[in-house]
Design a protein around this motif. Sequence first.
Motif, short mmCIF file in Angstrom:
data_model
loop_
_atom_site.label_atom_id
_atom_site.label_comp_id
_atom_site.label_asym_id
_atom_site.label_seq_id
_atom_site.Cartn_x
_atom_site.Cartn_y
_atom_site.Cartn_z
N ILE A 130 -14.70 -21.06 -34.11
CA ILE A 130 -14.56 -20.46 -34.97
C ILE A 130 -12.72 -19.62 -35.42
O ILE A 130 -13.20 -18.77 -34.23
CB ILE A 130 -16.01 -19.84 -35.64
N GLU A 133 -8.10 -17.60 -40.40
CA GLU A 133 -7.42 -17.87 -41.53
C GLU A 133 -5.86 -17.77 -40.76
O GLU A 133 -5.28 -18.30 -40.26
CB GLU A 133 -6.99 -17.24 -42.36
N GLU A 181 -7.89 -27.18 -38.40
CA GLU A 181 -8.82 -27.48 -38.92
C GLU A 181 -8.81 -28.99 -39.53
O GLU A 181 -10.10 -30.05 -38.69
CB GLU A 181 -9.39 -26.40 -39.63
N ARG A 182 -8.13 -28.94 -39.77
CA ARG A 182 -7.57 -30.24 -40.64
C ARG A 182 -7.78 -31.50 -39.41
O ARG A 182 -8.28 -32.18 -39.12
CB ARG A 182 -6.54 -30.34 -41.18
N ASN A 187 -13.72 -25.82 -35.70
CA ASN A 187 -14.45 -26.22 -36.85
C ASN A 187 -14.84 -25.58 -37.58
O ASN A 187 -14.21 -26.49 -39.25
CB ASN A 187 -15.98 -25.61 -36.42
N ARG A 188 -14.07 -24.69 -37.96
CA ARG A 188 -13.70 -23.94 -39.56
C ARG A 188 -12.70 -23.11 -39.29
O ARG A 188 -12.77 -21.95 -38.23
CB ARG A 188 -15.13 -23.24 -39.96
N ALA A 189 -11.95 -22.34 -40.65
CA ALA A 189 -10.97 -21.27 -40.48
C ALA A 189 -11.33 -20.22 -41.48
O ALA A 189 -11.75 -20.81 -42.18
CB ALA A 189 -9.41 -21.68 -40.61
N VAL A 190 -11.79 -19.13 -41.47
CA VAL A 190 -12.69 -18.13 -42.02
C VAL A 190 -11.61 -17.35 -42.53
O VAL A 190 -11.07 -16.43 -41.38
CB VAL A 190 -13.66 -18.06 -41.95
N GLU A 194 -14.67 -12.70 -42.56
CA GLU A 194 -15.50 -13.04 -42.37
C GLU A 194 -16.37 -13.96 -40.99
O GLU A 194 -16.72 -14.25 -41.17
CB GLU A 194 -15.39 -14.34 -43.82
N THR A 198 -19.89 -15.21 -40.23
CA THR A 198 -19.81 -16.77 -39.34
C THR A 198 -20.80 -17.40 -38.61
O THR A 198 -21.46 -18.39 -38.30
CB THR A 198 -18.13 -17.53 -40.23
#
Length: 261
Positions: A130, A133, A181-182, A187-190, A194, A198
């Motif tokens: 994780i 951004e 992420e793409r 798994n995820r950019a936040v 957050e 997360t």
Amino acid sequence: MVSYSAYESITLTIEDGIATIEFHRPEVYNALNNEVMLDLKRAFDEIQLTRAIDAVVITGEGDDAFSAGADISQYAGPAAEHDPLQRDRQELFYEMYQKPYECHAPVIAKINGYCVGGGLIFAMYCDIRIAVEGAQFGVPTANIGQIPTGGSTWRAVELVGEAKAKELVYTAGMIDAAEAERIGLINRAVPRTELDDTVAEIVAGIQDTGRKAVKNSKRAFNYASRAETLEEARDREAELWWEQFATDERRTLVDEFNEAE
């Protein structure tokens, strides 16, 4: 909370079934030198002996970097002079990279900034990644006349595919968290605000399930990724399925599920 003090470049704390490791070299973007690698090996050995740990979270001190990778100062000098030392260091890197992969509990990389070179390779061997951004990712080994190490070419192809892995290494380029992420690198950019919540939600989700089932699932995934055939992976998966089926955890959770219906 248990806090271990026998480390020079990291901290290890264990609380409520969660082990947290933090790199502590912010002045060099948490670069991985010999001391960090040895500390990480010892920390994961401690974790491996504590089966009550449900999840491991790894991050870097500060807001700038998870880890900027290997400490390049340790690679200076002619090859003939340093060959034995460099061979030993590469073995140390490989052993260190394998620790989160082989850990009995899921390992989450909480990426708070630059995640580059050896830092990215280490994160790739974690189970879940994780990132904020604004994080940047890359394997710029070609910029210093080297190639990736520690089994990272295999792991990169497994995560993002051969074409994208080759592009990242050949160009020594950087990508941002959205692109990472793409392509499946994370798994995820936040948003930074957050990130903590997360990761905490993911850990809570792990602890809210069958904890032995999660760990046996990790064993099945890891075996499947290295099995030569589907049949080998399926046989090992079946062994682990029966092992989990015999647990008190499985019986209790099935009973709870049926009672809730």
